[in-house]
Design a protein around this motif. Sequence first.
Motif, mmCIF file in Angstrom:
data_model
loop_
_atom_site.group_PDB
_atom_site.id
_atom_site.type_symbol
_atom_site.label_atom_id
_atom_site.label_comp_id
_atom_site.label_asym_id
_atom_site.label_seq_id
_atom_site.Cartn_x
_atom_site.Cartn_y
_atom_site.Cartn_z
ATOM 1 N N LYS A 1 -19.615 7.598 11.959
ATOM 2 C CA LYS A 1 -18.269 7.575 12.506
ATOM 3 C C LYS A 1 -17.456 6.366 12.075
ATOM 4 C CE LYS A 1 -19.542 10.235 16.634
ATOM 5 N NZ LYS A 1 -19.560 10.266 18.124
ATOM 6 N N GLU B 1 -4.664 4.821 20.492
ATOM 7 C CA GLU B 1 -5.358 4.596 21.742
ATOM 8 C C GLU B 1 -5.213 3.132 22.145
ATOM 9 O OE1 GLU B 1 -9.249 6.655 22.061
ATOM 10 O OE2 GLU B 1 -8.933 7.127 19.965
ATOM 11 N N LYS C 1 -20.133 0.302 25.070
ATOM 12 C CA LYS C 1 -20.597 1.475 24.338
ATOM 13 C C LYS C 1 -19.710 1.703 23.122
ATOM 14 C CE LYS C 1 -19.958 4.413 27.518
ATOM 15 N NZ LYS C 1 -19.906 5.702 28.244
ATOM 16 N N GLU D 1 -17.932 4.283 22.573
ATOM 17 C CA GLU D 1 -16.675 4.896 22.996
ATOM 18 C C GLU D 1 -15.673 3.871 23.500
ATOM 19 O OE1 GLU D 1 -19.923 7.804 23.047
ATOM 20 O OE2 GLU D 1 -19.664 5.824 23.946
ATOM 21 N N ASP D 2 -16.107 2.668 23.825
ATOM 22 C CA ASP D 2 -15.196 1.642 24.339
ATOM 23 C C ASP D 2 -14.352 1.006 23.236
ATOM 24 O OD1 ASP D 2 -16.083 1.938 26.976
ATOM 25 O OD2 ASP D 2 -17.787 0.607 26.626
ATOM 26 N N SER E 1 -12.226 1.265 19.348
ATOM 27 C CA SER E 1 -11.629 2.095 18.302
ATOM 28 C C SER E 1 -12.348 1.780 16.998
ATOM 29 C CB SER E 1 -10.135 1.805 18.157
ATOM 30 O OG SER E 1 -9.932 0.486 17.673
ATOM 31 N N ALA F 1 -15.024 3.984 28.773
ATOM 32 C CA ALA F 1 -14.544 5.175 28.077
ATOM 33 C C ALA F 1 -15.631 6.257 28.073
ATOM 34 C CB ALA F 1 -14.130 4.821 26.652
ATOM 35 N N GLY F 2 -15.233 7.450 27.737
ATOM 36 C CA GLY F 2 -16.180 8.555 27.676
ATOM 37 C C GLY F 2 -16.326 9.261 29.011
ATOM 38 N N GLU F 3 -17.277 10.166 29.089
ATOM 39 C CA GLU F 3 -17.496 10.924 30.307
ATOM 40 C C GLU F 3 -18.080 10.035 31.404
ATOM 41 O OE1 GLU F 3 -19.970 14.235 29.446
ATOM 42 O OE2 GLU F 3 -18.565 15.152 28.018
#
Length: 449
Positions: free
Chosen positions: A123, A160, A183, A185-186, A188, A282-284
Amino acid sequence: MLVLLLAYAITQSVHSDAGSIPASIELRDVASCDELNSQRSIWSIVWSCLSTIFLCTWVAVHPNVHFRSEKRNQRWLEKWLWDPLHELITYKVPLFLWALLVPEYILAWAARQYVQAGVISKKVPEWTRTHGFFMIMGGFHLFRLPADASFTPLPIESSESFIFVVPTGRHLRRDEVPVCPLKFEDFSVETLEIIAPTEIELKDRGKSDALTKIIVLVQTLWFVIQCITRRTQHLPLTELEVVTLAYAVLNLFIYMFWWDKPMNVECPIRAYKTWTASHEEAGEKAAAWNDGRVLVWVEKIINYTIGSQDQYVTISQQCSIPMFWSGRIPDRDLGPVGIGPSILGAAFGAIHCIAWSSEFPSRSELVLWHISCVAMIAVPFIVAIFCSSWAYRNRLKYVLYILATLLLLSAWLYVAGRIATLVIAFTSLRYLPPATFRTVDWTTFIPHI
């Protein structure tokens, strides 16, 4: 308790065998000094096995970053004695006991981190699996700058809102306030491209390099070769050697998954936010455990078995990354990732069957060894079936209930079997067949006329 049992077993074995080697040699009617010198002692057997087990359960384990905030004005006794001792007892020893009693779980943990590190590495441009491992293991930690510190926002262009900053003024590092691990997801992608170190810098943070890992692998592989060679020459293996062989074989796979993971990293990379900036994970959102006392333990056992316990952890509420954190792997991938380690776990138990027909000092030890072998094969096999059915849990609900019940009823038997095999491996040293002390004749493997 386990340590005391093993210590007692070693003491009894050594005292009982103090005169057994000469007796064994006498039974074999050794006629020459060359043949006498070819004997191996019980101490050499114990030392070789213990050193290999230590490599497999302590040295080979690649822990996550266990972050501890720095304390001010520490006393000498607290800094050099109490804190290291507290770290040893509360973190390193429990991890060692997991590797000793449930090595299959360490393998499953390594496999989950390997898969998730590969997903993360794709990613971010120019990231490797080492970067993915570093992110998963808690390599980035959020800090808040002091209220009077100067800073500048990271120069990123992103839709974001990631409010990370770079300190520009002068302030004391000890005034920075640790918040929580971060994590993937925290961040960019643009932020990670700026603050993430290179692969060489990440490996430099680790306490082990490729040469050290190769040495451990060579030592482990050499023990496996010795055991195979003894069997080809029809020389018996002690129960302790059989147990060690199982650890050594499993350790090869653990090292394969963790080869690119930095080892024993203690200081994460600091990511900064201002004193007033809020932080929302961030994230679920994490799932919640059941309220009932019995149900929550049943749920925890099942989720830890398949590796989905990370779904219930809120990282922003943690001071350090959890011990077995490997990222929130999607449910559809948990089953396939867990099948392989479970099958290897059953193979780990099957290796103990090498001593199935060995000469045990007593009938009770023989029966206990057989029961332990069956338990160490059956329980991982149940876990493998459970993992393979997890992706279809909505359709196979009742099948999973049956498997979960079997797992809950047999889990204690598996742990008891692991402890029993370890204790018997030492107590059986009090009586060994004479051929056990013979060394391998390596000249038979060298072509000659």
